[in-house]
Every structure is written in C-alpha cells, then in structure tokens.
Design a protein around this motif. Structure first.
Motif: not given
Length: 506
Positions: A469-479, A395-402, A409-412, A491-494
C-alpha cells in the motif's frame, strides 16, 4: 553520466549474478573506497594474491576518476551545463572501467552466479509460478492470500513446487533424469532424497495426494497426515519486503489426472535411507559442497527474465520406467509395504518435503528471497485504476478524487481545500507521525504486521502502511523534501500533483 551519456552507459547486466544483499544504493561508493584501499596496499576481506591482481584495475579506475574531475571542473568554469565531446569521452571511459572493476572485485569476494545457474533459477521461478496457478485452481491457495503476502506462503509455495516439479513437470528444473551437477545448486544437494520422494509420490492415489498437499499448506509445524506433529525444522525465513506487483503471468492449467494404487499396506519396516539422504542434504551450503562459500564464474549475460511456461504437464505415471504394468504394480506394493499404514507414509512424505523446502530458506536464503520476490511480482493481481482516477491524472489536477478509497482519519482528506492551499503556498505543517507501537495493522488494508509484512510510514500523511500500500515515491517540497520519499497509494493518487510523482520504490 545519466545526463550526459544515458544511452552509452556500460551494460550492468552482470548485477543479476550478485547476491541480493549486495545490491544497495551506495554500492558505487564502496567500490571507489575498495579501489583506494587496494592502491594503498590494503586488502580488505580478500587474499593478497587476489588483491594484487585487482590493483592495476583499481589504479586505472582512480586515474580515470581524477581525469573526469579535472575535465568537469574546467567545463563548469568555461561552458557550464554543456557536455562537449571531450567530457563525454572521459565519462564513457570511466563508466567502462568502473563496471569492469565492480564485477572483478565482487567476484573475488563472494560466489556469483554463472550464466547456467541464472537460467536454472529462472526456470525455478517459472515452476513456482506454475505451482501457484495450480494451487489457485485446486483451492489450496486464494488470490487474497497472495495479494496480502501471507507469511505462510514463504513455506507453502516451495513445498508445493517440489510436488509439481517431481510429478507434474518431470522434465522441468527438478528433473531427476539429469545429473546433480546439471540441476540448480538450490536443489542439487537433495538429489538422492528427491528421488525417493518422487518414487513415493508416484504410488499415491488422487485422494492421498490431495491430503498431502493440503497438509503442506497448513501451518509450518502442523501435519494433518499424522496424529503427532512432525519435528520442527527450524528454518528461519529472511525478512522480505516484497516489491509492488505487476501483471499476472499467463500460465497453462497444470492439473492432470492421477493414477490410483489399490495395493494394501504391508507390515512396518524402517526406512533409514530417507533420513540419511536428508542429513546429507542439510549439510550442503551455498556453494553446493559445504556450508562455506566458494568463488563462482564471472561471465556477463543479458539480464532477461524467462517468462515462457514449462513444458506441457505429463500425466502422472507416464515418466520413463514407470508404466501401467505388473512391474509397476509390484514396485508400488513394495514401497507401500515399508510403512505400517497410509497415514505413516503420508507423514514421512510431509516431513521430507517440508524439510527440504524449509531448509532452502536457511542454506540458500539469498537465492530463495530473490526467487520468491520475483514470483510475488508475477502472481499478485494488479488493481486497475478507475476511469475517474485516470481522467484526473490526465488533467493534472491536484484536488481529491472522490472515488479513490480513502484512508480512515486521513488529515489531508478532512480538509482537502485547505491542504491544497497550504501546498501551493509551500507552508504545510509536517504531518503527525504515527508511532510504530500504536499501529499493529496496515492503515489501508487492515492486514496485520508480521515479520515479513513490515511497517512503512507515508511521508505525506504520516500514517503506517504495508509495502503493497506504499509502493511509490514522490517529492514533497512543501514539507522541505526535495528528494523522493515513500508515500502511500492513497496520497499518491489522491493528493499529489503529477509533477511530484516518481517511480515506484523498491
């Protein structure tokens, strides 16, 4: 070139022959700098005769580079964002000249693997995978140890592989029926010692072999076969950050019944030939002759990984020249008579096997690092994504997957709606960066950090994770991160939209 001629690039299969420490992101920049030095008459870390032979290739490469720059400059001024045939032609020529110079230059500096050596090391990878499968079946190892990249496995797997290669798969990469020159350079220095180890292994009963293998799985300086600890071999294990795993290689069960030798041990006697062969093996380095490196053969072959299993395992005692006969029993009795007790014999085997396996980490560190990283890729289990995660990604959603496991203590996760709003507005504050000194274990799996299990910061949440537990990379334009950076699996999947996700990091 990736945009203009992605399907017409020159083959880079020769890279599989390079030592792993050379395969860095800026290797191309080093090659262009080396070409400029050669053209100027400066020979860096090579003989003048070798540099003179490479100078014509360097000249052609740099001339081609200038032509590419001129053509691209004209094209950008006349018809930008298009690649007509003249541009494609000069790019193809430059790519070919660059690949030829890269192979020739590296081959003149370091020993590169020959096609035969690459195939032999692929056989060793298969042997190691078969060994892990057998160890799992017999209970020597657990899948949790493998998935957690336990540092002890860097010693245990090669040790157990020596037994598997000599007894379970005698026609595999450790076959002693072939000459030392036909074996991989990793094991050929220990050819004579491996023969004596094999002869001793063949006289063990099933219980004795089990005790020996369990001893080899213990701490590197602990020998349960002897009341006294064996001498430390001092083999330094290189710092390895294993890559992310993928599907498990299907291998057949390698367990076979073992013959039982009932002869009684005789009086003690010295076995100095084992020590002599061990000292000779330790003096051999990467070139198979001495601790100095030589120049290898440079032929390109496709970089195809061998994934077929070894030949069917043979029952122990069925190798040529060893049968259930009076002569075999006499040989068994003669070998046992050299030791004061069974425990003494097992201790000798423990010292020799662990010594050979651990010495591989010193004399052939690059080869062993590459072999073990590939083995971990194959034998680690792959976590299947949940149905909810798959549906969310589609679906390409951006919300958290429960249903996604949350990091403590994940800040997001504490305020997902606010985090999503800030990301859409492009105004997210930088995450709090957790100091290395305040974190001694992975934030996801709670595995302690060691020399081999290294720390990695997630650029999305700021917490510290292991490589698994951190095998992925991503572009973070908001940072303000326009280039792909490392992020944790959580963070990658959620928290990240599919458009930001990139390939797995190395």
């Amino acid at each position: 070139m990736e945009e203009c001629i992605p399907t017409q690039r020159h083959s880079r299969d020769y890279l599989v022959k390079f030592p792993e420490e050379l395969l860095v992101d800026n290797l191309g920049n080093h090659m262009l700098f080396a070409a400029e030095c050669l053209l100027a008459g400066t020979f860096l870390e090579m003989e003048e005769s070798d540099g003179a032979q490479l100078r014509p290739q360097a000249r052609n490469l740099l001339c081609s580079l200038e032509l590419v720059r001129a053509v691209l400059r004209e094209q950008s001024l006349s018809q930008p964002n298009t690649y007509p045939e003249p541009v494609r032609a000069v790019l193809i020529q430059f790519d070919r000249l660059f690949a030829e110079f890269e192979l020739s230059y590296v081959s003149s500096l370091v020993a590169v693997k020959s096609p035969d050596e690459i195939y032999r090391q692929q056989e060793i990878i298969v042997l190691f995978c078969e060994t892990v499968e057998r160890a799992l079946h017999l209970g020597y190892l657990t899948q949790e140890m493998i998935d957690g990249y336990e540092p002890l496995l860097m010693f245990t797997i090669p040790r157990l592989a020596i037994i598997s290669g000599l007894l379970i798969y005698p026609e595999g990469p450790l076959s002693l029926e072939r000459s030392p020159e036909e074996m991989s350079r990793v094991f050929s220095p220990f050819y004579n010692l491996l023969k004596k180890i094999r002869d001793l292994l063949r006289v063990l009963s099933a219980e004795e072999l089990c005790l020996l293998e369990r001893s080899l799985c213990t701490a590197e300086q602990e020998d349960t076969c002897s009341p006294e600890a064996p001498p430390a071999w001092g083999a330094a294990v290189p710092s390895v950050d294993p890559p992310a795993p993928f599907s498990l290689l299907e291998v057949p069960n390698a367990t076979q019944p073992l013959p039982t030798c009932t002869t009684q041990p005789g009086p003690p006697s010295a076995v100095d030939d084992l020590g002599t062969d061990w000292q000779q093996g330790c003096a051999v380095g990467q070139d198979g002759k001495s601790l100095s490196t030589g120049t290898g053969v440079s032929h390109t072959i496709p970089g195809v990984m061998v994934t077929s299993p070894l030949r069917s395992p043979q029952p122990l005692g069925s190798s040529p020249g060893v049968g259930v006969s009076a002569s075999a029993g006499a040989r068994c009795s003669e070998l046992r008579s050299r030791y004061s007790s069974t425990r003494d014999m097992l201790h000798t085997l423990f010292v020799c096997i662990s010594g050979v396996a651990d010495q591989l980490q010193t004399n052939f560190a690059s080869d062993m690092r590459s072999i073990l990283k590939t083995v971990f890729k194959i034998v680690c289990s792959q976590a299947e994504p949940s149905k909810e995660q798959s549906d969310s990604k589609e679906k390409g959603g951006d919300s958290c997957v429960t249903d996604t496991p949350r990091v403590a203590d994940c800040p997001l996760c504490s305020s997902p709606a606010e985090a999503a709003r800030l990301r859409r507005a492009g105004a997210c504050p930088l995450p709090e960066w957790v100091p290395d000194s305040s974190c001694s274990q992975c934030s996801a799996r709670r595995s302690p950090f060691t020399l081999l299990r290294r720390r990695h910061h997630c650029r999305s949440c700021g917490k510290i994770f292991c490589a698994r537990c951190s095998p992925n990379t991503a572009v973070l334009p908001y940072y303000s991160q326009s280039k792909p950076v490392r992020v944790c699996t959580h963070c990658y999947s959620t928290h990240l939209p599919p458009a930001s996700r990139c390939a797995r990091s190395q």
